[in-house]
Motif scaffolding. Sequence first.
Motif, PDB file in Angstrom:
ATOM      1  N   GLY A 209     -11.172  14.455  -3.166  1.00 25.71           N
ATOM      2  CA  GLY A 209     -10.472  14.145  -4.409  1.00 25.71           C
ATOM      3  C   GLY A 209      -9.278  13.227  -4.237  1.00 25.71           C
ATOM      4  N   ARG A 210      -9.204  12.542  -3.083  1.00 24.49           N
ATOM      5  CA  ARG A 210      -8.079  11.643  -2.847  1.00 24.49           C
ATOM      6  C   ARG A 210      -8.364  10.257  -3.388  1.00 24.49           C
ATOM      7  N   ILE A 211      -7.335   9.601  -3.898  1.00 22.11           N
ATOM      8  CA  ILE A 211      -7.395   8.165  -4.181  1.00 22.11           C
ATOM      9  C   ILE A 211      -7.027   7.480  -2.869  1.00 22.11           C
ATOM     10  N   LEU A 212      -7.763   6.456  -2.476  1.00 18.68           N
ATOM     11  CA  LEU A 212      -7.486   5.772  -1.217  1.00 18.68           C
ATOM     12  C   LEU A 212      -6.835   4.424  -1.486  1.00 18.68           C
ATOM     13  N   VAL A 213      -5.727   4.173  -0.831  1.00 20.48           N
ATOM     14  CA  VAL A 213      -5.032   2.890  -0.954  1.00 20.48           C
ATOM     15  C   VAL A 213      -5.167   2.151   0.374  1.00 20.48           C
ATOM     16  N   VAL A 214      -5.826   1.008   0.344  1.00 21.20           N
ATOM     17  CA  VAL A 214      -6.140   0.265   1.570  1.00 21.20           C
ATOM     18  C   VAL A 214      -5.443  -1.093   1.548  1.00 21.20           C
ATOM     19  N   PRO A 215      -4.623  -1.389   2.556  1.00 17.80           N
ATOM     20  CA  PRO A 215      -4.057  -2.739   2.657  1.00 17.80           C
ATOM     21  C   PRO A 215      -5.188  -3.734   2.909  1.00 17.80           C
ATOM     22  N   GLY A 216      -5.219  -4.819   2.151  1.00  8.79           N
ATOM     23  CA  GLY A 216      -6.259  -5.830   2.324  1.00  8.79           C
ATOM     24  C   GLY A 216      -5.891  -6.858   3.383  1.00  8.79           C
ATOM     25  N   PHE A 217      -6.776  -7.863   3.578  1.00  2.00           N
ATOM     26  CA  PHE A 217      -6.434  -9.073   4.327  1.00  2.00           C
ATOM     27  C   PHE A 217      -6.541  -8.969   5.847  1.00  2.00           C
ATOM     28  N   PHE A 218      -6.781  -7.752   6.383  1.00  2.00           N
ATOM     29  CA  PHE A 218      -6.856  -7.658   7.845  1.00  2.00           C
ATOM     30  C   PHE A 218      -7.705  -6.483   8.292  1.00  2.00           C
ATOM     31  N   GLY A 219      -8.085  -6.526   9.562  1.00  2.33           N
ATOM     32  CA  GLY A 219      -8.796  -5.429  10.203  1.00  2.33           C
ATOM     33  C   GLY A 219      -8.461  -5.463  11.676  1.00  2.33           C
ATOM     34  N   SER A 220      -9.274  -4.759  12.493  1.00  2.00           N
ATOM     35  CA  SER A 220      -8.972  -4.713  13.926  1.00  2.00           C
ATOM     36  C   SER A 220      -9.918  -5.628  14.706  1.00  2.00           C
ATOM     37  N   ASP A 221      -9.388  -6.211  15.774  1.00  2.00           N
ATOM     38  CA  ASP A 221     -10.223  -7.020  16.666  1.00  2.00           C
ATOM     39  C   ASP A 221     -10.778  -6.124  17.775  1.00  2.00           C
ATOM     40  N   ALA A 222     -11.506  -6.739  18.704  1.00  2.00           N
ATOM     41  CA  ALA A 222     -12.157  -5.969  19.780  1.00  2.00           C
ATOM     42  C   ALA A 222     -11.153  -5.250  20.665  1.00  2.00           C
TER      43      ALA A 222
ATOM     44  N   ALA B 262       0.831  -1.209   0.000  1.00  2.00           N
ATOM     45  CA  ALA B 262       0.000   0.000   0.000  1.00  2.00           C
ATOM     46  C   ALA B 262       0.867   1.261   0.000  1.00  2.00           C
ATOM     47  N   ALA B 263       1.885   1.285   0.851  1.00  2.00           N
ATOM     48  CA  ALA B 263       2.783   2.443   0.917  1.00  2.00           C
ATOM     49  C   ALA B 263       3.515   2.635  -0.411  1.00  2.00           C
ATOM     50  N   SER B 264       3.942   1.534  -1.014  1.00  2.00           N
ATOM     51  CA  SER B 264       4.660   1.598  -2.296  1.00  2.00           C
ATOM     52  C   SER B 264       3.761   2.149  -3.394  1.00  2.00           C
ATOM     53  N   LEU B 265       2.493   1.724  -3.412  1.00  3.63           N
ATOM     54  CA  LEU B 265       1.558   2.203  -4.427  1.00  3.63           C
ATOM     55  C   LEU B 265       1.250   3.691  -4.230  1.00  3.63           C
ATOM     56  N   GLN B 266       1.134   4.121  -2.981  1.00  2.00           N
ATOM     57  CA  GLN B 266       0.882   5.549  -2.718  1.00  2.00           C
ATOM     58  C   GLN B 266       2.033   6.404  -3.261  1.00  2.00           C
ATOM     59  N   ILE B 267       3.255   5.933  -3.056  1.00  4.39           N
ATOM     60  CA  ILE B 267       4.432   6.668  -3.551  1.00  4.39           C
ATOM     61  C   ILE B 267       4.403   6.730  -5.082  1.00  4.39           C
ATOM     62  N   ALA B 268       4.051   5.594  -5.719  1.00  3.70           N
ATOM     63  CA  ALA B 268       3.995   5.546  -7.187  1.00  3.70           C
ATOM     64  C   ALA B 268       2.902   6.472  -7.724  1.00  3.70           C
ATOM     65  N   LEU B 269       1.757   6.534  -7.045  1.00  4.23           N
ATOM     66  CA  LEU B 269       0.678   7.435  -7.459  1.00  4.23           C
ATOM     67  C   LEU B 269       1.104   8.901  -7.310  1.00  4.23           C
ATOM     68  N   SER B 270       1.772   9.212  -6.200  1.00  3.18           N
ATOM     69  CA  SER B 270       2.259  10.583  -5.974  1.00  3.18           C
ATOM     70  C   SER B 270       3.224  11.012  -7.062  1.00  3.18           C
ATOM     71  N   ARG B 271       4.119  10.117  -7.421  1.00  2.00           N
ATOM     72  CA  ARG B 271       5.097  10.414  -8.482  1.00  2.00           C
ATOM     73  C   ARG B 271       4.404  10.729  -9.795  1.00  2.00           C
ATOM     74  N   ALA B 272       3.234  10.078 -10.010  1.00  5.24           N
ATOM     75  CA  ALA B 272       2.472  10.294 -11.245  1.00  5.24           C
ATOM     76  C   ALA B 272       1.554  11.517 -11.141  1.00  5.24           C
ATOM     77  N   GLY B 273       1.645  12.243 -10.005  1.00  2.00           N
ATOM     78  CA  GLY B 273       0.847  13.441  -9.825  1.00  2.00           C
ATOM     79  C   GLY B 273      -0.581  13.181  -9.392  1.00  2.00           C
ATOM     80  N   LEU B 274      -0.836  11.980  -8.849  1.00  2.72           N
ATOM     81  CA  LEU B 274      -2.186  11.620  -8.409  1.00  2.72           C
ATOM     82  C   LEU B 274      -2.246  11.658  -6.880  1.00  2.72           C
ATOM     83  N   PRO B 275      -3.104  12.512  -6.301  1.00  2.00           N
ATOM     84  CA  PRO B 275      -3.162  12.622  -4.841  1.00  2.00           C
ATOM     85  C   PRO B 275      -3.768  11.372  -4.213  1.00  2.00           C
ATOM     86  N   ALA B 276      -3.029  10.730  -3.337  1.00  2.10           N
ATOM     87  CA  ALA B 276      -3.480   9.470  -2.751  1.00  2.10           C
ATOM     88  C   ALA B 276      -3.138   9.396  -1.272  1.00  2.10           C
TER      89      ALA B 276
END
Length: 216
Positions: A136-149, A86-100
Amino acid sequence: GRVNKPIIVLKFGSSVLRTAADLPRAVHEIFRYTRDGFGVIAVVSAFDGVTDRLLAQARALGAEPERGTGISGLAALVASGERETAASLQIALSRAGLPANVVDPLAAGLRVVGGGLEGSPVDLAADRLVSLLDLGRILVVPGFFGSDADGGVSLLGRGGSDWTALFLAQRLGARCRLLKDTDGIYERDPNGEGEAPLRFERLHFEEALALHAPVV
């Protein structure tokens, strides 16, 4: 306020985002939808092979899920794979001028119940995601997990990133696209032995379930 901007959830798995070298493909796909007026949420898996390496690392440290030892730590360690992509994709989007923004599932209120390693998603703070999309933000969400109680990390089991994407789409009334390394759904595994299987042109959900295919 929101001008009925449609939302789409795009899921990029490890077969599509195998390594950081594949990030430009994901950026291009996301840009296509933002250009067409969609609010985009990109859900990502860990890069190829990372989850298995982290599971092995947790076991080497002494985690034994079968005995209930170190489950919380194992889940948190494994989740670091999705967070890296997710962090890597956000950096790649920023480099392309896309706010994420990277939006962690814990910050998005993605609640998971059941066992720590094979949970089910039950809740989401959808308004937090919508307010960011409205900016106007693109949201990048890590999959596969969430929070417990207890506020810790809980995994959704194998294929859990698909589940993250579908759950977000359902709660947000959004479209969902799972991007895979195949051109459709076949009657059986196209990588298997024997004659090439037929590909479905159209498929209803009930028919898809009747295939007993692992991904479905």
